[in-house]
Design a protein around this motif. Structure first.
Motif, PDB file in Angstrom:
ATOM      1  N   PHE A 135     -24.913  26.331 -36.969  1.00 41.38           N
ATOM      2  CA  PHE A 135     -25.238  24.982 -37.415  1.00 41.38           C
ATOM      3  C   PHE A 135     -26.627  24.945 -38.053  1.00 41.38           C
ATOM      4  O   PHE A 135     -26.838  24.272 -39.061  1.00 41.38           O
ATOM      5  CB  PHE A 135     -25.164  23.984 -36.260  1.00 41.38           C
ATOM      6  CG  PHE A 135     -23.788  23.837 -35.658  1.00 41.38           C
ATOM      7  CD1 PHE A 135     -22.650  23.973 -36.437  1.00 41.38           C
ATOM      8  CD2 PHE A 135     -23.637  23.569 -34.316  1.00 41.38           C
ATOM      9  CE1 PHE A 135     -21.379  23.837 -35.885  1.00 41.38           C
ATOM     10  CE2 PHE A 135     -22.382  23.423 -33.752  1.00 41.38           C
ATOM     11  CZ  PHE A 135     -21.246  23.557 -34.539  1.00 41.38           C
ATOM     12  N   ALA A 136     -27.561  25.659 -37.453  1.00 36.79           N
ATOM     13  CA  ALA A 136     -28.915  25.727 -38.027  1.00 36.79           C
ATOM     14  C   ALA A 136     -28.864  26.374 -39.411  1.00 36.79           C
ATOM     15  O   ALA A 136     -29.529  25.911 -40.344  1.00 36.79           O
ATOM     16  CB  ALA A 136     -29.844  26.496 -37.095  1.00 36.79           C
ATOM     17  N   ARG A 137     -28.073  27.439 -39.555  1.00 38.39           N
ATOM     18  CA  ARG A 137     -27.960  28.101 -40.862  1.00 38.39           C
ATOM     19  C   ARG A 137     -27.315  27.185 -41.893  1.00 38.39           C
ATOM     20  O   ARG A 137     -27.747  27.135 -43.054  1.00 38.39           O
ATOM     21  CB  ARG A 137     -27.163  29.402 -40.726  1.00 38.39           C
ATOM     22  CG  ARG A 137     -27.929  30.500 -40.015  1.00 38.39           C
ATOM     23  CD  ARG A 137     -27.224  31.838 -40.105  1.00 38.39           C
ATOM     24  NE  ARG A 137     -25.855  31.815 -39.618  1.00 38.39           N
ATOM     25  CZ  ARG A 137     -25.490  32.071 -38.367  1.00 38.39           C
ATOM     26  NH1 ARG A 137     -26.396  32.376 -37.468  1.00 38.39           N
ATOM     27  NH2 ARG A 137     -24.226  32.038 -38.020  1.00 38.39           N
ATOM     28  N   VAL A 182     -35.423  20.125 -36.608  1.00 37.65           N
ATOM     29  CA  VAL A 182     -34.081  19.671 -36.288  1.00 37.65           C
ATOM     30  C   VAL A 182     -33.457  20.792 -35.475  1.00 37.65           C
ATOM     31  O   VAL A 182     -33.399  21.938 -35.923  1.00 37.65           O
ATOM     32  CB  VAL A 182     -33.269  19.366 -37.563  1.00 37.65           C
ATOM     33  CG1 VAL A 182     -31.901  18.826 -37.198  1.00 37.65           C
ATOM     34  CG2 VAL A 182     -34.021  18.368 -38.451  1.00 37.65           C
ATOM     35  N   ALA A 183     -33.033  20.457 -34.251  1.00 38.34           N
ATOM     36  CA  ALA A 183     -32.538  21.469 -33.308  1.00 38.34           C
ATOM     37  C   ALA A 183     -31.030  21.367 -33.154  1.00 38.34           C
ATOM     38  O   ALA A 183     -30.458  20.274 -33.158  1.00 38.34           O
ATOM     39  CB  ALA A 183     -33.213  21.276 -31.957  1.00 38.34           C
ATOM     40  N   PRO A 234     -37.783  30.923 -35.414  1.00 38.72           N
ATOM     41  CA  PRO A 234     -37.206  31.985 -34.585  1.00 38.72           C
ATOM     42  C   PRO A 234     -36.750  31.437 -33.231  1.00 38.72           C
ATOM     43  O   PRO A 234     -37.457  30.643 -32.614  1.00 38.72           O
ATOM     44  CB  PRO A 234     -38.343  32.987 -34.401  1.00 38.72           C
ATOM     45  CG  PRO A 234     -39.480  32.510 -35.212  1.00 38.72           C
ATOM     46  CD  PRO A 234     -39.170  31.143 -35.737  1.00 38.72           C
ATOM     47  N   ALA A 235     -35.580  31.850 -32.781  1.00 42.89           N
ATOM     48  CA  ALA A 235     -35.036  31.366 -31.511  1.00 42.89           C
ATOM     49  C   ALA A 235     -35.900  31.793 -30.335  1.00 42.89           C
ATOM     50  O   ALA A 235     -35.967  31.099 -29.334  1.00 42.89           O
ATOM     51  CB  ALA A 235     -33.608  31.868 -31.317  1.00 42.89           C
ATOM     52  N   HIS A 253     -31.841  26.621 -31.522  1.00 41.98           N
ATOM     53  CA  HIS A 253     -31.730  26.952 -32.948  1.00 41.98           C
ATOM     54  C   HIS A 253     -32.310  25.790 -33.759  1.00 41.98           C
ATOM     55  O   HIS A 253     -31.751  24.701 -33.773  1.00 41.98           O
ATOM     56  CB  HIS A 253     -30.279  27.241 -33.306  1.00 41.98           C
ATOM     57  CG  HIS A 253     -29.687  28.242 -32.367  1.00 41.98           C
ATOM     58  ND1 HIS A 253     -29.973  29.580 -32.455  1.00 41.98           N
ATOM     59  CD2 HIS A 253     -28.873  28.087 -31.305  1.00 41.98           C
ATOM     60  CE1 HIS A 253     -29.336  30.212 -31.486  1.00 41.98           C
ATOM     61  NE2 HIS A 253     -28.661  29.326 -30.784  1.00 41.98           N
ATOM     62  N   GLN A 254     -33.440  26.061 -34.400  1.00 43.44           N
ATOM     63  CA  GLN A 254     -34.186  24.975 -35.036  1.00 43.44           C
ATOM     64  C   GLN A 254     -34.540  25.295 -36.478  1.00 43.44           C
ATOM     65  O   GLN A 254     -34.745  26.443 -36.847  1.00 43.44           O
ATOM     66  CB  GLN A 254     -35.481  24.721 -34.262  1.00 43.44           C
ATOM     67  CG  GLN A 254     -35.230  24.339 -32.826  1.00 43.44           C
ATOM     68  CD  GLN A 254     -36.513  24.194 -32.042  1.00 43.44           C
ATOM     69  OE1 GLN A 254     -37.605  24.219 -32.591  1.00 43.44           O
ATOM     70  NE2 GLN A 254     -36.373  24.019 -30.742  1.00 43.44           N
TER      71      GLN A 254
END
Length: 97
Positions: free
Chosen positions: A56-58, A49-50, A70-71, A7-8
């Motif tokens: 957490f990404a959101r 940032v991953a 996109p994952a 998730h980046q």
């Protein structure tokens, strides 16, 4: 990169404020006890940032902006490459030497 950091969020950094912005990112993630990794990109003014979890990404995206990557980006790119190779193979069969 392992599957744990799928998730980046991609963000732009200008040279003048990059160090301060990275300090703020680190402080924010530390305050919220969020594990993260900073990944380089091909473009020098972008970083990714991953995170291990999409939430957490959101949250990071809501606070710092940027673009959520996109994952399944890698899988999509690999599938497109395979389709392109398949097309070239079919065309090569239609037009022999």
């Amino acid at each position: 990169m392992t599957a744990h950091w799928l998730h980046q969020v991609e963000i732009k950094l200008d040279r003048a404020s990059a160090a301060e912005r990275l300090r703020r990112i680190e402080a924010w993630c530390t305050d919220w006890q969020i594990g993260f990794r900073v990944l380089g990109t091909v473009t020098e003014d972008l970083i990714r940032v991953a995170f291990e979890e999409a939430r957490f990404a959101r949250a990071f995206h809501a606070h710092f902006g940027g673009v959520i990557a996109p994952a399944d980006e890698l899988e999509t790119a690999l599938a497109a490459d395979a389709a392109e190779v398949d097309l070239y193979d079919r065309l090569a069969g239609d037009y022999p030497d």
